[in-house]
Design an enzyme around this catalytic site. Sequence first.
Site, PDB file in Angstrom:
ATOM      1  N   ASP A  27       0.818  -1.212   0.000  1.00  0.00           N
ATOM      2  CA  ASP A  27       0.000   0.000   0.000  1.00  0.00           C
ATOM      3  C   ASP A  27       0.855   1.267   0.000  1.00  0.00           C
ATOM      4  O   ASP A  27       2.084   1.194   0.066  1.00  0.00           O
ATOM      5  CB  ASP A  27      -0.959   0.013   1.215  1.00  0.00           C
ATOM      6  CG  ASP A  27      -0.243  -0.280   2.539  1.00  0.00           C
ATOM      7  OD1 ASP A  27       1.008  -0.248   2.565  1.00  0.00           O
ATOM      8  OD2 ASP A  27      -0.931  -0.534   3.530  1.00  0.00           O
ATOM      9  N   ASN A  69      -7.091  -0.447  14.436  1.00  0.00           N
ATOM     10  CA  ASN A  69      -8.523  -0.630  14.171  1.00  0.00           C
ATOM     11  C   ASN A  69      -8.764  -1.959  13.451  1.00  0.00           C
ATOM     12  O   ASN A  69      -9.835  -2.186  12.906  1.00  0.00           O
ATOM     13  CB  ASN A  69      -9.052   0.534  13.314  1.00  0.00           C
ATOM     14  CG  ASN A  69      -8.286   0.659  12.005  1.00  0.00           C
ATOM     15  OD1 ASN A  69      -7.353  -0.121  11.735  1.00  0.00           O
ATOM     16  ND2 ASN A  69      -8.655   1.616  11.172  1.00  0.00           N
ATOM     17  N   HIS A  80      -7.176  -2.920  10.724  1.00  0.00           N
ATOM     18  CA  HIS A  80      -6.962  -2.875   9.276  1.00  0.00           C
ATOM     19  C   HIS A  80      -5.768  -3.734   8.850  1.00  0.00           C
ATOM     20  O   HIS A  80      -4.853  -3.997   9.629  1.00  0.00           O
ATOM     21  CB  HIS A  80      -6.844  -1.433   8.754  1.00  0.00           C
ATOM     22  CG  HIS A  80      -5.551  -0.733   9.007  1.00  0.00           C
ATOM     23  ND1 HIS A  80      -5.396   0.628   8.835  1.00  0.00           N
ATOM     24  CD2 HIS A  80      -4.331  -1.180   9.419  1.00  0.00           C
ATOM     25  CE1 HIS A  80      -4.146   0.960   9.122  1.00  0.00           C
ATOM     26  NE2 HIS A  80      -3.481  -0.118   9.484  1.00  0.00           N
TER      27      HIS A  80
HETATM   28  C1  F6R Z   1       1.663  -0.459   6.131  1.00  0.00           C
HETATM   29  C2  F6R Z   1       0.421  -1.231   6.313  1.00  0.00           C
HETATM   30  C3  F6R Z   1      -0.361  -1.062   7.580  1.00  0.00           C
HETATM   31  C4  F6R Z   1       0.443  -1.518   8.790  1.00  0.00           C
HETATM   32  C5  F6R Z   1      -0.349  -1.393  10.087  1.00  0.00           C
HETATM   33  C6  F6R Z   1       0.517  -1.681  11.298  1.00  0.00           C
HETATM   34  O1  F6R Z   1       2.218  -0.715   4.873  1.00  0.00           O
HETATM   35  O2  F6R Z   1       0.036  -1.968   5.463  1.00  0.00           O
HETATM   36  O3  F6R Z   1      -1.563  -1.754   7.498  1.00  0.00           O
HETATM   37  O4  F6R Z   1       0.818  -2.852   8.603  1.00  0.00           O
HETATM   38  O5  F6R Z   1      -0.896  -0.131  10.209  1.00  0.00           O
HETATM   39  O6  F6R Z   1       1.540  -0.747  11.357  1.00  0.00           O
HETATM   40  P1  F6R Z   1       2.790  -0.900  12.335  1.00  0.00           P
HETATM   41  O7  F6R Z   1       3.520  -2.130  11.907  1.00  0.00           O
HETATM   42  O8  F6R Z   1       3.608   0.335  12.122  1.00  0.00           O
HETATM   43  O9  F6R Z   1       2.224  -1.052  13.696  1.00  0.00           O
END
Ligand code: F6R
Length: 244
Positions: free
Chosen positions: A67, A136, A138
């Site tokens: 992403d 959340n 995601h």
């Molecule tokens: C980033 C992505 C996000 C992260 C998620 C967790 O490329 O795809 O979905 O994986 O927000 O982020 P961290 O690892 O920084 O806690």
Amino acid sequence: MQTLSFKNYEVLSDYMADIIANSIKNEPNLVLCMASGSTPALTCDLLVQKLKEGQVDYSKFTFLGLDEWVGLPPTNTGSCHYFFHKKIFEPLQLSPSQYFLFNALAEDLKDECSKMDKMISDKGGIDIMIVGIGMNGHIGFNEPGTSFTLLSHVAELDEITKSVGQKYFDGPVALGEGITIGLGHLMNTKKVFLMANGSKKAEVIKKTIEGPVTKSFPASIMQKHPDGCILIDEEAGSLLKKDK
Ligand code: F6R
């Protein structure tokens, strides 16, 4: 769905990096899709080390970025482009033909999504996808409410994502949309790993593993994947029922 728990972040990252390095060794044409962010940061460093030290031929695998923040140039230090250039592409000196990331500055973002979808289909699908989990629930920028069948798409970012996302930037940034590989692609990927570490992820990991499968909590899709694996450290798994 399998759940593997590790003592700490270092051991977890080492395990993940080993799996990727061995997969490239065994299947030089591997198609790998990865999230950026805090969670996979050490995995990337260890992967580079293992590929170099293990004398693995990494000149043929394909790397897809999961992403990107819409509107950010690749030079922005908080962008996914910047992360992967610094952590993987530059240290391994990958040929630009080997990696594909969304251009978040493209005028036609729908076309960017079509390009990614075509790339995935031309390559015969994704072999391994490595994702993190947002506060959340995601995955990528598949925010709560996203259909489990969507392919690449542009998403309106959730308020939680916009505020938690500030951690990647030097100063406050206006975040609005993300462009992301969708959960339809995740379901079609041969093997999916969701990684999480630290006590701040304990609640979302509990929901992912023990909660209902629902669009309102995207990571719960992992329960439906035929070959999904959750990799956590002890802190992230601290709220799980003991028999897990
Ligand atoms: C980033 C992505 C996000 C992260 C998620 C967790 O490329 O795809 O979905 O994986 O927000 O982020 P961290 O690892 O920084 O806690």
